[in-house]
Design a protein around this motif. Structure first.
Motif, PDB file in Angstrom:
ATOM      1  N   LEU A   6     -26.909 100.667 -23.344  1.00  0.00           N
ATOM      2  CA  LEU A   6     -27.573  99.142 -23.878  1.00  0.00           C
ATOM      3  C   LEU A   6     -26.781  99.618 -25.267  1.00  0.00           C
ATOM      4  CD1 LEU A   6     -31.130  98.791 -22.698  1.00  0.00           C
ATOM      5  CD2 LEU A   6     -28.599  98.158 -21.434  1.00  0.00           C
ATOM      6  N   ILE A   8     -27.024  96.406 -28.123  1.00  0.00           N
ATOM      7  CA  ILE A   8     -26.955  95.222 -28.862  1.00  0.00           C
ATOM      8  C   ILE A   8     -25.169  94.912 -30.005  1.00  0.00           C
ATOM      9  CG2 ILE A   8     -28.197  93.409 -30.129  1.00  0.00           C
ATOM     10  CD1 ILE A   8     -31.123  95.523 -30.009  1.00  0.00           C
ATOM     11  N   LYS A   9     -24.629  93.767 -29.144  1.00  0.00           N
ATOM     12  CA  LYS A   9     -23.297  93.521 -29.947  1.00  0.00           C
ATOM     13  C   LYS A   9     -23.337  93.499 -31.618  1.00  0.00           C
ATOM     14  CE  LYS A   9     -21.097  92.657 -24.784  1.00  0.00           C
ATOM     15  NZ  LYS A   9     -20.288  92.464 -24.684  1.00  0.00           N
ATOM     16  N   GLY A  12     -25.736  89.598 -31.820  1.00  0.00           N
ATOM     17  CA  GLY A  12     -27.282  90.102 -31.689  1.00  0.00           C
ATOM     18  C   GLY A  12     -27.580  90.628 -33.493  1.00  0.00           C
ATOM     19  N   ILE A  21     -33.996  91.392 -28.135  1.00  0.00           N
ATOM     20  CA  ILE A  21     -33.969  91.954 -27.031  1.00  0.00           C
ATOM     21  C   ILE A  21     -34.579  93.663 -27.334  1.00  0.00           C
ATOM     22  CG2 ILE A  21     -32.172  93.357 -26.391  1.00  0.00           C
ATOM     23  CD1 ILE A  21     -30.229  91.538 -28.154  1.00  0.00           C
ATOM     24  N   ILE A  88     -30.105  91.545 -18.330  1.00  0.00           N
ATOM     25  CA  ILE A  88     -28.798  90.598 -19.502  1.00  0.00           C
ATOM     26  C   ILE A  88     -29.154  89.455 -18.488  1.00  0.00           C
ATOM     27  CG2 ILE A  88     -26.692  91.310 -20.559  1.00  0.00           C
ATOM     28  CD1 ILE A  88     -27.448  94.297 -20.148  1.00  0.00           C
ATOM     29  N   ILE A 114     -24.836  91.506 -26.074  1.00  0.00           N
ATOM     30  CA  ILE A 114     -25.456  92.816 -25.550  1.00  0.00           C
ATOM     31  C   ILE A 114     -24.639  92.828 -24.538  1.00  0.00           C
ATOM     32  CG2 ILE A 114     -27.509  91.747 -23.912  1.00  0.00           C
ATOM     33  CD1 ILE A 114     -28.845  94.431 -23.765  1.00  0.00           C
ATOM     34  N   HIS A 115     -24.120  94.111 -24.646  1.00  0.00           N
ATOM     35  CA  HIS A 115     -23.699  95.459 -23.319  1.00  0.00           C
ATOM     36  C   HIS A 115     -25.254  96.243 -22.664  1.00  0.00           C
ATOM     37  CE1 HIS A 115     -21.059  97.995 -20.613  1.00  0.00           C
ATOM     38  NE2 HIS A 115     -21.848  99.255 -21.676  1.00  0.00           N
TER      39      HIS A 115
END
Ligand code: DAT
Ligand code: MG
Length: 149
Positions: A6, A8-9, A12, A21, A88, A114-115
């Motif tokens: 995962l 957090i971009k 975020g 998150i 997500i 998020i990815h």
């Protein structure tokens, strides 16, 4: 035990959503096995999103993911890959269900916070792309028997 990647971009991080998150995955009962706060190189971003290389949004996507620091994480638990994708939510935050991270916290597909890895093969690939073996910590939370039967 399944592991998923995962991230957090930058949106975020900029919006102060790190705690919100991470809390969701902790509360769910998954185990954190790797985490780093990092600036993503163009090379890493292009490799990570290689499957989208031919898409019209590819350059914008790489610009975005390299525009500020991200948090890269590996989480472990049974069914973690599919469950994290559910948590997500859909790619477009506008249509993502309420209760999901994107559905609750976002609006724009290009700022979707998020990815998460989408399948076992991509999870394995992404974990080894972003983390060295020695950066991943195998451990048993002491309350695991209250999470897993
Ligand atoms: P996901 O992140 O839900 O796995 P994806 O793999 O299809 O979605 O796309 C990767 C990222 O690319 C996505 O999180 C946001 C961006 N993206 C996808 N489709 C897009 C589109 N039509 N326009 C702009 N950005 C898009
Ligand atoms: Mg994807």
């Amino acid at each position: 035990m399944e592991r998923t990647f995962l991230a957090i971009k930058p949106d975020g991080i900029q919006r102060g959503l790190i705690g919100e998150i991470i809390s969701r995955f902790e509360a769910k009962g998954f185990t954190l096995v790797g985490l780093k706060f990092m600036k993503v190189s163009r090379e890493l971003a292009e490799q990570h999103y290689n499957i989208h290389r031919e898409k019209s949004f590819f350059t914008g996507l790489v610009d975005f993911i390299t525009s500020g620091p991200v948090i890269a994480m590996v989480w472990e638990g049974s069914g973690a890959i599919a469950a994290a994708r559910k948590m997500i939510g859909a790619t477009n935050p506008l249509t993502a269900e309420p209760g999901t991270i994107r559905g609750d916290l976002g609006i724009d597909i290009g700022r979707n916070i998020i990815h998460g890895s989408d399948a076992p093969e991509t999870a394995t690939q992404e974990i080894s792309l972003w983390f060295k073996d020695e950066e991943l910590i195998s451990w048993q939370p002491s309350l695991i028997s209250w999470i897993r039967e």
